[in-house]
Design a protein around this motif. Structure first.
Motif: not given
Length: 181
Positions: A43-67
């Motif tokens: 749900v977060v990927r769909e609404n808050l981090t939509k532009g992020l991909g699945f590279s290590k950097e993007d995954r880390d940024e996704n987790i930072r934003r959720i955090g």
């Protein structure tokens, strides 16, 4: 007495049972009038981090934003349930240190079990080369070294896993202990 906020971070492979346990815990918390919010990785990927991909950097940024969101809610006395694969140990530890009131729950099931449970067909697509950098197939999952709780969803019922998480939250002082007569 004001409710003490906490982030309960469910991590594990896709299909391990993170969302299932999260939803069961949410229901039990709501039944007992605890303030609770869910931050589900999909749900977060769909609404808050939509532009992020699945590279290590993007995954880390996704987790930072959720955090970041989890930390805001936790500071305001909310019990935050995060259900996210969060494959990399280092970023989970970074978020844990930032939030402080944090309980890591390793939702552990063997890859073969997760593949059998795969209702979305993601593992099959990853094995066929249609999805690149899929956690557990061609991208690593780094299990927690010292999670507060480990749920073995290939060996436990949902109720047993839920009971383990609930008991740990009581022990750590985040939930009122049940009064026995």
């Amino acid at each position: 007495m004001k409710q003490r906020g906490v982030t309960i971070w469910f991590t594990g492979l896709s299909g391990a049972g993170k969302t299932t346990i999260t939803r069961a815990l949410e229901q039990k918390l709501r039944e007992q009038d605890y303030p609770v919010e869910i931050l589900d990785g999909d749900v977060v990927r769909e609404n808050l981090t939509k532009g992020l991909g699945f590279s290590k950097e993007d995954r880390d940024e996704n987790i930072r934003r959720i955090g970041f969101v989890a930390n805001l809610l936790t500071r305001h006395g909310v019990i935050v349930l995060v259900s996210a694969i969060s494959p990399y140990r280092e970023i989970r530890e970074e978020v844990k240190q930032r939030i402080g009131d944090f309980v890591e729950v390793f939702v552990n099931a063997p890859l073969a079990v997760c593949e059998d449970r795969d209702v979305k067909g993601l593992y099959k697509r990853a094995r066929n080369g249609e999805i690149k950098s899929f956690t557990g197939i061609d991208d690593p999952y780094e299990p927690p070294l010292n999670p507060e709780v480990e749920c073995r969803t290939d060996q436990e019922t949902i109720e047993e896993s839920l009971a383990k998480v609930w008991q740990k939250l009581e022990e750590m002082g985040y939930l009122r202990k049940a009064v026995t007569v």
